[in-house]
Design an enzyme around this catalytic site. Structure first.
Site, PDB file in Angstrom:
ATOM      1  N   GLY A  78      -8.957  -9.846   4.841  1.00 57.04           N
ATOM      2  CA  GLY A  78      -7.571 -10.277   4.697  1.00 57.04           C
ATOM      3  C   GLY A  78      -6.758  -9.825   5.911  1.00 57.04           C
ATOM      4  O   GLY A  78      -7.318  -9.610   7.003  1.00 57.04           O
TER       5      GLY A  78
ATOM      6  N   CYS B 101       0.842  -1.213   0.000  1.00 55.52           N
ATOM      7  CA  CYS B 101       0.000   0.000   0.000  1.00 55.52           C
ATOM      8  C   CYS B 101       0.875   1.259   0.000  1.00 55.52           C
ATOM      9  O   CYS B 101       0.428   2.339  -0.364  1.00 55.52           O
ATOM     10  CB  CYS B 101      -0.930  -0.011   1.198  1.00 55.52           C
ATOM     11  SG  CYS B 101      -0.068  -0.168   2.749  1.00 55.52           S
ATOM     12  N   ASN B 102       2.132   1.129   0.406  1.00 58.64           N
ATOM     13  CA  ASN B 102       3.027   2.289   0.475  1.00 58.64           C
ATOM     14  C   ASN B 102       3.847   2.496  -0.793  1.00 58.64           C
ATOM     15  O   ASN B 102       4.418   3.561  -0.993  1.00 58.64           O
ATOM     16  CB  ASN B 102       4.015   2.143   1.641  1.00 58.64           C
ATOM     17  CG  ASN B 102       3.382   2.450   2.993  1.00 58.64           C
ATOM     18  OD1 ASN B 102       3.955   2.172   4.026  1.00 58.64           O
ATOM     19  ND2 ASN B 102       2.189   3.037   2.990  1.00 58.64           N
TER      20      ASN B 102
ATOM     21  N   GLY C 293     -13.456  -6.207   4.105  1.00 56.70           N
ATOM     22  CA  GLY C 293     -12.222  -6.925   3.746  1.00 56.70           C
ATOM     23  C   GLY C 293     -11.820  -7.821   4.903  1.00 56.70           C
ATOM     24  O   GLY C 293     -11.754  -7.362   6.056  1.00 56.70           O
TER      25      GLY C 293
ATOM     26  N   HIS D  94      18.109   1.243   0.318  1.00 51.86           N
ATOM     27  CA  HIS D  94      16.669   1.493   0.265  1.00 51.86           C
ATOM     28  C   HIS D  94      15.886   0.225   0.633  1.00 51.86           C
ATOM     29  O   HIS D  94      14.981   0.263   1.468  1.00 51.86           O
ATOM     30  CB  HIS D  94      16.317   1.975  -1.148  1.00 51.86           C
ATOM     31  CG  HIS D  94      14.885   2.327  -1.330  1.00 51.86           C
ATOM     32  ND1 HIS D  94      14.346   3.515  -0.885  1.00 51.86           N
ATOM     33  CD2 HIS D  94      13.861   1.631  -1.879  1.00 51.86           C
ATOM     34  CE1 HIS D  94      13.062   3.539  -1.165  1.00 51.86           C
ATOM     35  NE2 HIS D  94      12.736   2.406  -1.769  1.00 51.86           N
TER      36      HIS D  94
HETATM   37  N1  NAP Z   1      -1.858  -5.839   4.811  1.00 57.33           N
HETATM   38  C1  NAP Z   1      -1.701  -4.669   5.388  1.00 57.33           C
HETATM   39  O1  NAP Z   1      -1.138  -4.554   6.476  1.00 57.33           O
HETATM   40  C2  NAP Z   1      -2.237  -3.423   4.734  1.00 57.33           C
HETATM   41  C3  NAP Z   1      -1.905  -2.187   5.284  1.00 57.33           C
HETATM   42  C4  NAP Z   1      -2.442  -1.027   4.714  1.00 57.33           C
HETATM   43  C5  NAP Z   1      -3.296  -1.118   3.640  1.00 57.33           C
HETATM   44  N2  NAP Z   1      -3.571  -2.325   3.103  1.00 57.33           N
HETATM   45  C6  NAP Z   1      -4.476  -2.370   1.957  1.00 57.33           C
HETATM   46  O2  NAP Z   1      -5.630  -3.092   2.335  1.00 57.33           O
HETATM   47  C7  NAP Z   1      -6.116  -3.849   1.230  1.00 57.33           C
HETATM   48  C8  NAP Z   1      -6.204  -5.323   1.636  1.00 57.33           C
HETATM   49  O3  NAP Z   1      -4.912  -5.770   2.001  1.00 57.33           O
HETATM   50  P1  NAP Z   1      -4.680  -7.225   2.616  1.00 57.33           P
HETATM   51  O4  NAP Z   1      -3.255  -7.367   2.877  1.00 57.33           O
HETATM   52  O5  NAP Z   1      -5.651  -7.453   3.717  1.00 57.33           O
HETATM   53  O6  NAP Z   1      -5.040  -8.094   1.310  1.00 57.33           O
HETATM   54  P2  NAP Z   1      -5.751  -9.446   1.184  1.00 57.33           P
HETATM   55  O7  NAP Z   1      -5.432 -10.317   2.327  1.00 57.33           O
HETATM   56  O8  NAP Z   1      -5.482  -9.953  -0.170  1.00 57.33           O
HETATM   57  O9  NAP Z   1      -7.299  -8.979   1.240  1.00 57.33           O
HETATM   58  C9  NAP Z   1      -8.253  -9.862   0.941  1.00 57.33           C
HETATM   59  C10 NAP Z   1      -9.639  -9.251   1.110  1.00 57.33           C
HETATM   60  O10 NAP Z   1      -9.969  -8.482  -0.048  1.00 57.33           O
HETATM   61  C11 NAP Z   1     -11.144  -9.085  -0.650  1.00 57.33           C
HETATM   62  N3  NAP Z   1     -11.123  -8.959  -2.096  1.00 57.33           N
HETATM   63  C12 NAP Z   1     -10.150  -9.363  -2.932  1.00 57.33           C
HETATM   64  N4  NAP Z   1     -10.498  -9.067  -4.210  1.00 57.33           N
HETATM   65  C13 NAP Z   1     -11.718  -8.490  -4.148  1.00 57.33           C
HETATM   66  C14 NAP Z   1     -12.604  -7.967  -5.128  1.00 57.33           C
HETATM   67  N5  NAP Z   1     -12.277  -7.991  -6.427  1.00 57.33           N
HETATM   68  N6  NAP Z   1     -13.761  -7.433  -4.714  1.00 57.33           N
HETATM   69  C15 NAP Z   1     -14.078  -7.407  -3.403  1.00 57.33           C
HETATM   70  N7  NAP Z   1     -13.293  -7.882  -2.438  1.00 57.33           N
HETATM   71  C16 NAP Z   1     -12.113  -8.420  -2.815  1.00 57.33           C
HETATM   72  C17 NAP Z   1     -11.062 -10.550  -0.233  1.00 57.33           C
HETATM   73  O11 NAP Z   1     -12.295 -11.162  -0.392  1.00 57.33           O
HETATM   74  P3  NAP Z   1     -12.458 -12.777  -0.479  1.00 57.33           P
HETATM   75  O12 NAP Z   1     -13.319 -13.104   0.658  1.00 57.33           O
HETATM   76  O13 NAP Z   1     -13.104 -13.051  -1.800  1.00 57.33           O
HETATM   77  O14 NAP Z   1     -11.088 -13.376  -0.405  1.00 57.33           O
HETATM   78  C18 NAP Z   1     -10.626 -10.380   1.201  1.00 57.33           C
HETATM   79  O15 NAP Z   1     -11.689  -9.994   2.018  1.00 57.33           O
HETATM   80  C19 NAP Z   1      -5.155  -3.594   0.079  1.00 57.33           C
HETATM   81  O16 NAP Z   1      -5.677  -2.572  -0.724  1.00 57.33           O
HETATM   82  C20 NAP Z   1      -3.883  -3.115   0.765  1.00 57.33           C
HETATM   83  O17 NAP Z   1      -3.120  -2.254  -0.052  1.00 57.33           O
HETATM   84  C21 NAP Z   1      -3.082  -3.485   3.628  1.00 57.33           C
END
Ligand code: NAP
Length: 419
Positions: free
Chosen positions: A189, A48-49, A187, A97
């Site tokens: 994830g 995300c960064n 979400g 970096h």
């Molecule tokens: N990981 C971090 O610490 C973090 C920090 C800041 C921001 N983010 C941002 O948060 C978001 C999620 O990150 P994550 O690491 O949690 O990713 P992740 O584990 O891949 O997130 C999966 C979630 O997104 C849903 N999803 C995937 N594709 C989709 C679609 N086309 N339509 C609707 N829902 C969908 C999944 O639904 P299903 O139930 O179908 O799998 C699941 O609920 C990203 O945009 C990321 O940049 C993440």
């Protein structure tokens, strides 16, 4: 041989630009295939960064052009946008970096853990796509190891925040008491898990978890004590909740003006705080114009992240020292790698000359006993070793990182580097 990287990150570009170059984890393999038509080895890191592409080539300037060309062609970004927001680093600057990234020093939330997993995943996907050879593999493995070491030996990640937990903190500042709050997490994830956990830790009374696949929402809700819903049940929950943290990995908006306007008609006086930490964003920016709706995106967490950075100043300094020590080791390894072919060719040339001359001489002498022949061979070997000892040591120890000395030796001795 040089390590090069081209990237866009939270310091150089706002989320509106970063979301255009963000590559979802599931698509990394496909993008690596496209990257392969530009460079023979590379790793793509997209969080995300930041979105960054790493490669190793013989020409840093050419590598930069190829990487920019890849980003422009396959992510459909206008030329001007790309040149305005991207940075390119080479050699030691690129290495430093990446080390800073794995240690969490380049993150919006200093010391966050998540980035370490994301870098590991980027390497794994690139390995699977056969886009990684020794120099890049060693760079990423060293960077990951350094990230772990820094977290073990400093307090950089002590009581570490995550973007998700900072989002919940921001909500607390905006709403006040979270205890009576009804929160919707979109979400399920890693980001959703961290947001739901932070909400529970801060005493949010009701947490609703929405995921595209209901089972995934159910699993998380069961683990944290929330209520699972699927995406098509969002509208109903929006009518009554106080806070939304949006963090689904969708490539498009999940909430737009019409969704939120409809919801607000049911609760015109009840404010709705929406914190969208997804990149690409999950919520249309125009939602911010709706009365009584307070929309924040990931870039609005910067203030909290600066405070976090101030609090961890001493730990950052300790981390920087560890990075310097680890980089010195990596640079020594890199130099040895660079000069290894030259040293091998030099030793082979010397050995070929030695054995040819020895054989010539042996033919001219009276027949020698096995022992005499062995003594003669040992003596000639020792002369060659002594002559080459200093130049080889100098090549290995030279702090010159652009391979210039190796190149000079190559030219002076007219080495056969192919054999
Ligand atoms: N990981 C971090 O610490 C973090 C920090 C800041 C921001 N983010 C941002 O948060 C978001 C999620 O990150 P994550 O690491 O949690 O990713 P992740 O584990 O891949 O997130 C999966 C979630 O997104 C849903 N999803 C995937 N594709 C989709 C679609 N086309 N339509 C609707 N829902 C969908 C999944 O639904 P299903 O139930 O179908 O799998 C699941 O609920 C990203 O945009 C990321 O940049 C993440």
């Amino acid at each position: 041989m040089q390590i090069s990287l081209v990237g866009i990150n939270h310091r150089t570009a706002p989320v509106a630009v970063r979301e255009k170059v963000a590559i979802r984890a599931g698509n990394l393999g496909d993008f690596l295939e496209l990257f392969r038509s530009h460079v023979s080895q590379g790793v793509i890191l997209s969080t995300c960064n930041r979105t960054e592409v790493y490669t190793v080539t013989n020409n840093g300037i050419q590598a930069r052009e190829l990487s920019l060309n890849f980003l422009q062609t396959h992510l459909d970004i206008p030329d001007a946008t790309l040149h305005r927001y991207t940075y390119a680093l080479e050699g030691e600057a690129a290495v430093e970096h990446l080390f800073r990234i794995t240690c969490g020093l380049d993150s919006m939330i200093v010391g966050e853990y998540e980035v370490l997993g994301q870098v590991r995943q980027a390497l794994e996907v690139a390995e699977k796509a056969k886009m990684v050879r020794l120099p890049l593999r060693h760079l990423f493995q060293d960077a990951i190891r350094t990230g772990r070491r820094v977290r073990e030996e400093t307090g950089i990640s002590r009581n570490a925040f995550s973007v998700s937990s900072v989002a919940v903190d921001l909500a607390a500042r905006s709403i006040g008491d979270l205890a009576s709050c009804k929160m919707l997490v979109i979400g399920a994830g890693e980001a959703g898990r961290l947001a739901a956990k932070a909400a529970k830790d801060r005493g949010v009374s009701q947490v609703i978890i929405a995921s595209r696949t209901r089972e995934r929402a159910s699993t998380l809700a069961a683990a944290l004590g929330g209520l699972p819903i699927s995406m098509n049940e969002l509208a109903g929950e929006l009518n009554t909740c106080n806070l939304v943290v949006a963090c689904a990995n969708a490539p498009h908006w999940l909430l737009d003006e019409s969704h939120v306007e409809t919801a607000m008609k049911h609760r015109p006086e009840l404010p709705l705080v929406i914190i969208d930490i997804a990149v690409p964003r999950n919520v249309a920016p125009a939602v911010a114009q709706i009365k009584n709706v307070f929309l924040y995106n990931i870039d609005n967490l910067t203030k909290v992240s600066k405070q976090n950075q101030k609090q961890r100043k001493e730990e950052i300094e300790r981390a920087v020292k560890i990075i310097a020590a680890e980089m010195a080791e990596f640079n020594a390894w890199w130099r040895a790698l660079e000069v290894r072919p030259v040293i091998t060719a030099l030793m082979k040339q010397a050995e070929d000359i030695r054995s040819a001359q020895l054989n010539k001489t042996l033919k001219k002498l009276r027949p020698l006993s096995d022992e005499e022949q062995a003594n003669l061979a040992a003596m000639t070997k020792s002369i060659v070793t002594r002559i080459l000892q200093n130049p080889i040591r100098h090549l290995k120890e030279s702090t010159n990182t652009d391979g210039e000395h190796a190149e000079i030796i190559n030219e002076l001795f007219r080495l056969d580097m192919e054999s």
